[in-house]
Design a protein around this motif. Sequence first.
Motif, mmCIF file in Angstrom:
data_model
loop_
_atom_site.group_PDB
_atom_site.id
_atom_site.type_symbol
_atom_site.label_atom_id
_atom_site.label_comp_id
_atom_site.label_asym_id
_atom_site.label_seq_id
_atom_site.Cartn_x
_atom_site.Cartn_y
_atom_site.Cartn_z
ATOM 1 N N ALA A 6 0.918 -8.440 -0.349
ATOM 2 C CA ALA A 6 1.036 -7.013 -0.657
ATOM 3 C C ALA A 6 2.451 -6.856 -1.197
ATOM 4 O O ALA A 6 3.421 -6.925 -0.447
ATOM 5 C CB ALA A 6 0.814 -6.168 0.584
ATOM 6 N N ILE A 8 5.479 -4.964 -2.469
ATOM 7 C CA ILE A 8 5.978 -3.608 -2.221
ATOM 8 C C ILE A 8 7.162 -3.348 -3.146
ATOM 9 O O ILE A 8 8.174 -4.062 -3.087
ATOM 10 C CB ILE A 8 6.416 -3.435 -0.750
ATOM 11 C CG1 ILE A 8 5.323 -3.921 0.222
ATOM 12 C CG2 ILE A 8 6.812 -1.981 -0.487
ATOM 13 C CD1 ILE A 8 4.015 -3.204 0.146
ATOM 14 N N ILE A 13 9.401 3.429 -3.948
ATOM 15 C CA ILE A 13 9.563 4.283 -2.752
ATOM 16 C C ILE A 13 10.810 5.147 -2.908
ATOM 17 O O ILE A 13 10.781 6.358 -2.674
ATOM 18 C CB ILE A 13 9.619 3.431 -1.469
ATOM 19 C CG1 ILE A 13 8.265 2.741 -1.237
ATOM 20 C CG2 ILE A 13 10.023 4.291 -0.254
ATOM 21 C CD1 ILE A 13 8.204 1.838 -0.011
ATOM 22 N N HIS A 40 3.339 -0.535 4.395
ATOM 23 C CA HIS A 40 4.323 -1.071 3.452
ATOM 24 C C HIS A 40 5.503 -1.757 4.140
ATOM 25 O O HIS A 40 6.375 -2.310 3.454
ATOM 26 C CB HIS A 40 4.872 0.050 2.569
ATOM 27 C CG HIS A 40 3.837 0.712 1.692
ATOM 28 N ND1 HIS A 40 2.790 1.461 2.207
ATOM 29 C CD2 HIS A 40 3.678 0.735 0.348
ATOM 30 C CE1 HIS A 40 2.042 1.917 1.197
ATOM 31 N NE2 HIS A 40 2.562 1.486 0.071
ATOM 32 N N SER A 45 10.649 0.235 4.234
ATOM 33 C CA SER A 45 10.303 1.553 3.694
ATOM 34 C C SER A 45 11.337 2.584 4.117
ATOM 35 O O SER A 45 11.744 3.444 3.319
ATOM 36 C CB SER A 45 8.914 1.986 4.184
ATOM 37 O OG SER A 45 7.938 1.081 3.727
ATOM 38 N N TYR A 226 4.997 6.780 -0.546
ATOM 39 C CA TYR A 226 4.458 5.479 -0.968
ATOM 40 C C TYR A 226 3.777 5.591 -2.340
ATOM 41 O O TYR A 226 3.129 4.651 -2.797
ATOM 42 C CB TYR A 226 3.509 4.942 0.098
ATOM 43 C CG TYR A 226 4.192 4.946 1.448
ATOM 44 C CD1 TYR A 226 5.164 3.999 1.742
ATOM 45 C CD2 TYR A 226 3.942 5.957 2.379
ATOM 46 C CE1 TYR A 226 5.855 4.040 2.945
ATOM 47 C CE2 TYR A 226 4.625 6.004 3.586
ATOM 48 C CZ TYR A 226 5.581 5.045 3.854
ATOM 49 O OH TYR A 226 6.274 5.092 5.037
ATOM 50 N N ALA A 245 3.446 2.259 -4.550
ATOM 51 C CA ALA A 245 4.418 1.203 -4.256
ATOM 52 C C ALA A 245 3.768 -0.129 -3.879
ATOM 53 O O ALA A 245 4.444 -1.149 -3.879
ATOM 54 C CB ALA A 245 5.344 1.659 -3.127
ATOM 55 N N MET A 246 2.477 -0.114 -3.553
ATOM 56 C CA MET A 246 1.858 -1.359 -3.093
ATOM 57 C C MET A 246 0.905 -1.928 -4.138
ATOM 58 O O MET A 246 0.075 -1.203 -4.684
ATOM 59 C CB MET A 246 1.070 -1.142 -1.790
ATOM 60 C CG MET A 246 0.473 -2.441 -1.234
ATOM 61 S SD MET A 246 -0.662 -2.205 0.175
ATOM 62 C CE MET A 246 0.440 -1.656 1.463
ATOM 63 N N VAL A 360 -4.327 1.691 2.256
ATOM 64 C CA VAL A 360 -3.040 0.982 2.371
ATOM 65 C C VAL A 360 -2.663 0.683 3.825
ATOM 66 O O VAL A 360 -2.081 -0.369 4.105
ATOM 67 C CB VAL A 360 -1.883 1.721 1.656
ATOM 68 C CG1 VAL A 360 -2.078 1.666 0.149
ATOM 69 C CG2 VAL A 360 -1.710 3.146 2.135
ATOM 70 N N THR A 361 -3.007 1.578 4.752
ATOM 71 C CA THR A 361 -2.589 1.317 6.139
ATOM 72 C C THR A 361 -3.391 0.182 6.754
ATOM 73 O O THR A 361 -2.974 -0.397 7.752
ATOM 74 C CB THR A 361 -2.729 2.546 7.059
ATOM 75 O OG1 THR A 361 -4.056 3.045 6.980
ATOM 76 C CG2 THR A 361 -1.749 3.631 6.686
ATOM 77 N N ARG A 369 3.911 -9.088 3.346
ATOM 78 C CA ARG A 369 4.500 -8.078 2.470
ATOM 79 C C ARG A 369 5.659 -8.741 1.740
ATOM 80 O O ARG A 369 6.532 -9.359 2.389
ATOM 81 C CB ARG A 369 5.026 -6.899 3.278
ATOM 82 C CG ARG A 369 3.982 -5.813 3.574
ATOM 83 C CD ARG A 369 2.807 -6.306 4.351
ATOM 84 N NE ARG A 369 1.886 -5.230 4.745
ATOM 85 C CZ ARG A 369 0.728 -5.416 5.353
ATOM 86 N NH1 ARG A 369 0.312 -6.649 5.633
ATOM 87 N NH2 ARG A 369 -0.029 -4.396 5.681
ATOM 88 N N TYR A 371 8.736 -8.110 -0.915
ATOM 89 C CA TYR A 371 9.491 -6.946 -1.389
ATOM 90 C C TYR A 371 10.130 -7.188 -2.744
ATOM 91 O O TYR A 371 10.682 -8.262 -2.989
ATOM 92 C CB TYR A 371 10.526 -6.544 -0.330
ATOM 93 C CG TYR A 371 9.809 -6.035 0.898
ATOM 94 C CD1 TYR A 371 9.330 -4.739 0.930
ATOM 95 C CD2 TYR A 371 9.509 -6.880 1.959
ATOM 96 C CE1 TYR A 371 8.595 -4.278 2.009
ATOM 97 C CE2 TYR A 371 8.781 -6.434 3.042
ATOM 98 C CZ TYR A 371 8.329 -5.124 3.052
ATOM 99 O OH TYR A 371 7.581 -4.671 4.113
#
Length: 375
Positions: A6, A8, A13, A40, A45, A226, A245-246, A360-361, A369, A371
């Motif tokens: 994922a 991010i 953000i 995220h 975040s 997000y 953002a994802m 997303v959650t 994740r 970044y």
Amino acid sequence: MSVSAARIDLDAIRGNVEALKVRAGDAAVMAVVKADGYGHGIVQSANAALEGGATWLGVAMADEALALRQAGIDAPTLAWLLGPADDWAAVASAGVDVGINATWALEKAVDAAAISGRATRVHLKVDTGLGRGGAQPAEWTELVAAAAKAEADATVEVVGIWSHLAYADEPRHPTIEAQRRAFNDALEVVEHAGIQPTVRHLANSAATLRLPETHYDLVRPGVAIYGLSPGPEVGEAAELGLTPAMTLTTQVALVKRVPAGHGVSYGHQYTTARETSLALVPLGYADGIPRHLTNLGEVAIGRRRYRVAGRVCMDQFVLDVGEDPVSAGDEVVLFGPGTSGEPTAEEWAAAIGTINYEIVTRVGARVPRVYQGTS
Ligand SMILES: *Cc1c(COP(=O)(O)O)cnc(C)c1O
């Protein structure tokens, strides 16, 4: 190293918070980073949101607030869903503000002060009509009086008064004005009790974007930071100035030729119409790919879209890629901002009758994740 990620975009953000800050006008911004920052990553975040101009952080659970403090983040933070079994003293000692829904919770805050050695910072919550957390208006005067007494004893400091809207994502709904009036009534009770809160807050993302009359001193956007729209009536992400953002990606694990009439995945919910190639995608419902996307959801390989063929399994699902030149190792983009032809979380949600928040959650712990951006 997992082939799935994922990704991010921390710049997104930060930019989303900057856009929300403009919408918030004079109100300060509390970035809501509960549920691991809506999937995220809570710490990353939170840092990106603070760089974007948020000055508060909001979480539901005690442990979420403590995780922020353990990461060295000392911005004012509110944790609003503590129960009787939570460690109120640990939260208060970490300098975290607590949401108060009832007099028993206020007593917990008072007891915590004896251990932490300082007044516990509280935000009293009134139920203005959502019918979820908060004290009922009939209990409000008593709760406020108890808080005024505790404040006089220097065991609590009433930092905030707050509530939450039921229909902010339907900006013309009549309950909004009714809740705003009920909130103003509750604020009058507070004033009469001699309490002067620093922040009064009512607005989530939808209200931040569309209902300036609900902004008061502080707004509490979550999903919008997000880059996701809080709902169709609020507007599309792009027109709201938000960037998702994802981006969820993986790599094709296997491609193979199969004959016409071949059943695909459990229960053979899909059958090949002709000789074709099947591509195996190594993400499943354990990773947050909704099983309801069976024969429905789309993903992108290169600039082409493919529909899930047959059932989504725990760890994998299949695509019918026909005669296209797809090979094992090719990148699959499951959803993202939608700018390169891939679906959005919004599109997946619409396909199965849920909301982008849930998409997303639910991205699972097995998906790292990764970044990007400068936070
Ligand atoms: C989750 C939550 C928010 C943020 O809601 P969004 O719709 O994601 O902006 C704000 N306040 C409370 C009390 C919440 O539970």
